[in-house]
Every structure is written in C-alpha cells, then in structure tokens.
Design an enzyme around this catalytic site. Structure first.
Site, short mmCIF file in Angstrom:
data_model
loop_
_atom_site.label_atom_id
_atom_site.label_comp_id
_atom_site.label_asym_id
_atom_site.label_seq_id
_atom_site.Cartn_x
_atom_site.Cartn_y
_atom_site.Cartn_z
N ALA A 101 6.47 -27.39 -19.99
CA ALA A 101 6.53 -28.28 -21.15
C ALA A 101 7.72 -27.88 -22.03
CB ALA A 101 5.25 -28.17 -21.96
N LYS A 102 8.07 -28.70 -22.95
CA LYS A 102 9.06 -28.36 -23.96
C LYS A 102 8.85 -29.29 -25.14
CE LYS A 102 12.46 -25.35 -24.14
NZ LYS A 102 12.54 -24.07 -23.40
N GLY A 103 9.25 -28.82 -26.31
CA GLY A 103 9.15 -29.67 -27.49
C GLY A 103 10.41 -29.55 -28.31
N VAL B 255 6.97 -32.79 -24.46
CA VAL B 255 6.95 -33.32 -23.09
C VAL B 255 6.22 -32.34 -22.19
CG1 VAL B 255 8.38 -33.95 -21.10
CG2 VAL B 255 9.14 -34.56 -23.40
#
Ligand code: NAD
Length: 424
Positions: free
Chosen positions: A112-114, A67
């Site tokens: 962001a992050k995943g 994201v």
C-alpha cells in the site's frame, strides 16, 4: 505516460516503469493474461479531500490518497508521504512496489502507499497535526491492524504516526498501536527501527561479498544522500573496514581519497541540516560527481532516477546497493548490466525498513517488546535468507538480481491469488 525530469530529458512515469518491470517478470514466469490483469491494477484506491482549518482561520482543502495494491498475502503495508508533487499514479506505483518488496522478503503483507498533496514546510505544527488527523479520519475506513498498516515515508515521521495512531484509536474508543508502524518507542514503536533499512542493506552487501570473494576491508565506497538511510549505511560500512571516499546531500558533495570521518559528518548533518558544514579533512565536489567517483561500492540513498542514461556510462562502481527506491532508470540498468555492474535491487536492498516495521506490528499485536539485539538478529536472518533466494534464482536462471527479485516476488503474489481463487 511521459514526463520531463529535472535534467530536461524525457522519462517514463514511475507507474509506466513499474508495469514494464511487472510484465517482464510475468513473461518469464509465463503468467496468463488474467493474472497480469489482476497484478497490474491496484485492488483499492481511496481518493479523499482533506479540509484543514489553517491558523489564520481560513479552510484549505488538500487532496489525499491511500492505495492498496494487493491484499493477497496479508494486510496492506506502506508509508504515507506529504509532498507537493504527489500524484495518484505515483502512489499506485509505490503501492505496487511495496507488494513486491514485502513478497521478496516473505513477510505476510500486501503493498500500500498513501500521500497528501501538500508542502509540509509551509504548515505550522498545529496545521500539520490537523491535516494528519483529518486525513487519517478520511482513510480510516480502510485502515486497521488486520487491514492496512501505514508507516512514515517522505516528510512524515514518528510524530505524524503518533497522531495517526491516536486519531484511529479515538474513533474506535480504545488504544490500537498496531494500526501503524514507525511510532515513537514510548507508544509501542520498535527498538532498531531507525537504522533498520541501512542495517538490512549492509547485510545484503555482506552476503554478496561472501559470494563474490570481494573484500570489504579497504573497499572504496560512495554514498549519495546522507539522511536516515545514507548516513547509517556509511557509518556501518566504515565500521566494517570500508573506506568511505565520497558522500553527498542535496547541498553538495564531499570527498577524501583517504576516507571521510562518517560519524563526524553525520553529527554535523544532524546539528546543521547539511554535510557541507563539515570542517574536517574533505574536498568539496558537486553533488552529482559523487556517483562517478571510482569506487567498489556505490550506495544511492537519496531520490529516484538519479542513475540515468546520461550518467550510467560514467559510473565505475563494481557494486550498487540501492538504498533509495527506484534510483536507477531502466535505461541505466541496461547500460550497467552490459558493463557487468552488480546491482542489489531496491526491493531487496532497502527492505530492512519494512521488515522491522513487520516486527513492530508483531510485537504490538502480541503486546510484548523485543530487545534491540533480538530485532537485529531476526532482521539479519531474514535479509540473509532473502538475499540468498534472489542470488540463487539469478544464478539458476542466468539473470540479474533485479529480475530474479521480481521473479520471486511476482511468483509469490500470483501463487497466493491462485490458491485463494477469485471471489465469488
Ligand atoms: P532522508 O530524507 O532522511 O534523506 C535523504 C537525503 O538525500 C538527504 O541527505 C538529502 O539532503 C539527500 N538528497 C536529496 N536530494 C539529493 C540529491 N539530488 N543529491 C544528493 N543528495 C540528495 O530520507 P531517507 O529516509 O534516508 O530515504 C532515502 C531514500 O531511501 C528514499 O528514496 C526513500 O524512499 C528510501 N527508503 C527509505 C527507507 C527508510 O526506512 N527511511 C526505507 C526504504 C527506502
């Protein structure tokens, strides 16, 4: 958006809390509805199915997400976590929090992050590598040193980042170290990254001490969580003259009113996987009690939502420096503010990690390397100036430091969006 936490109490989802905090800042900043609409939604969500050939020859398919909440201030930056309870909502909330964290320390990134829904403890090393490489391949369309730069997070480490960097580089046909931070030093990682979060946290405590006239010499400290952030923070604070009277990990707590030997406990934890194997002078206590030991400074450095409506009344710390992400629920925050507890909020207190990640990226794109002392000096400069921005804003607007940090962060991101305008 309600869920049940471990203690059986109802709690809001992480995303609901993130949006509440955003709207509180937006109200105070007088942001219009259009700007709120932009800030409330992630710019991009990539949801992927990750097929992995397991050691027994079967194929398992894991769900994964990347994201990008905002690209307004620069490329997206944020970790990748492997955990069986990862959800898309959680990844969105964490990406949003990265946007504010990068903005509050004024580094030129969006958030962001995943995440991959997987229990990595159940995978062999080969399965973990194949999962990482295929996940990287699936999300590589939005990655890149100028686009989105992942880093380690829960259950991912320097080795996982090395596989990610290699996979991305194989796609492009040449080595691109700056696509990821938190890499091993041998392939372009930065010196000083390992203890950067704790070092940054300690710089914010030192600044607060200067402002309040509090004394660090002999100050009583408790640390919840004795992993990367907690153990380094405990050792640094002890070196500065603090008395670390209580520490905990997932297996239990240790206390000693005369002060614990933090270095020795860190060594034991590294060798055995837990602080509870420490045989020196310490009394064992339940891990939850560590938060409630009477101290001057409390460092929560384990998980989110550890300080909640059920225990906030019993917390006696004068200062809480949030090493963990989201350790304090909104209800606990209100209770602690009423008691006059000073909280150095997570998006400021633990931003040292992403700041040194930024230094790693800068070194990578310039193909040069900084000395450890250079990294520490530059980190100190940035943490001190960010702390002072937040502290002064809090004084000026007569608000707590969490509100002030969000005001600065949201304002910076909103300003970037306004200046760039809406395409087309
Ligand atoms: P880590 O996995 O190295 O350590 C976590 C520690 O918390 C371990 O000692 C574990 O035993 C302990 N723990 C887990 N559950 C606990 C519980 N219920 N009670 C007491 N202890 C418990 O993780 P880390 O990298 O040190 O990260 C800690 C926190 O800091 C996380 O919230 C993370 O998101 C946040 N954070 C980390 C960094 C970083 O650079 N590592 C940067 C920013 C924020």
């Amino acid at each position: 958006m309600l869920g049940i936490n471990g203690s059986g109490q109802e709690k809001k989802s992480m995303l609901a809390v993130s949006l509440e905090v955003l709207h509180k800042a937006a109200d105070r900043l007088g942001l219009d509805q259009s700007m709120r609409n932009i800030l409330s939604k992630p710019q991009r969500i990539l949801s992927v199915a990750v097929p992995v050939r397991m050691d027994d020859g079967s194929i398992q398919v894991f769900d994964g997400y990347r994201v990008q909440h905002s690209l307004a201030r620069g490329p997206a930056k944020g970790g990748i976590r492997y955990h069986p309870e990862v959800t898309m909502d959680e990844v969105i909330a964490l990406a949003m929090s990265m946007t504010w964290k990068c903005a509050v320390v004024n580094i030129p990134y969006g958030g962001a992050k995943g995440g991959v829904v997987v229990d990595p403890t159940k995978l062999s090393i080969g399965e973990l590598e194949r999962l990482t490489r295929r996940f990287t391949s699936e999300i590589s369309i939005i990655l890149g040193p100028e686009k989105d730069i992942p880093a380690p997070d829960m259950n991912t480490n320097a080795q996982v980042m090395a596989w990610l960097m290699d996979t991305y580089s194989m796609h492009k046909g040449y080595s691109i170290p700056s696509v990821v931070t938190g890499k091993p030093i041998e392939i372009g990682g930065s010196l000083g990254r390992l203890d950067a979060t704790s070092r940054g946290l300690v710089y914010t405590i030192l600044e607060l001490v200067k402002k309040t006239g509090m004394k660090l010499e002999g100050a009583r400290v408790a640390v919840q969580g004795y992993g990367n952030v907690g153990s380094h923070a405990a050792v640094f604070l002890q070196e500065l003259g603090c008395r670390i009277v209580a520490v905990s990990d997932v297996y239990g707590g240790l206390c000693n009113d005369n002060g614990l030997d933090c270095k020795a406990i860190k060594q034991v934890a590294a060798e055995t996987g837990t602080i509870m194997e420490y045989k020196g002078a310490a009394e064992e206590i339940p891990r939850e009690e560590v938060l409630e030991v009477p101290v001057d400074i409390l460092v929560p450095a384990a998980l989110g939502n550890q300080i909640h409506g059920g225990n906030a009344h019993r917390i006696e710390a004068k200062v809480i420096a949030e090493g963990a992400n989201g350790p304090t629920t909104t209800e606990a925050d209100r209770i602690l503010q009423d008691k006059g507890t000073i909280i150095i909020p997570d998006i400021l207190a633990n931003a040292g990690g992403v700041t040194v990640s930024y230094f790693e990226w800068v070194q990578g794109i310039q193909s040069l390397s900084w000395s450890e002392s250079q990294v520490a000096a530059e980190l100190e400069r940035r943490m001190v100036s960010s702390f002072n921005d937040v502290y002064e804003r809090a004084q000026r607007e007569d608000v707590d430091m969490r509100t002030a940090a969000y005001l600065i962060a949201v304002e910076r991101v909103a300003q970037a969006i306004k200046l760039r305008g809406i395409y087309p």
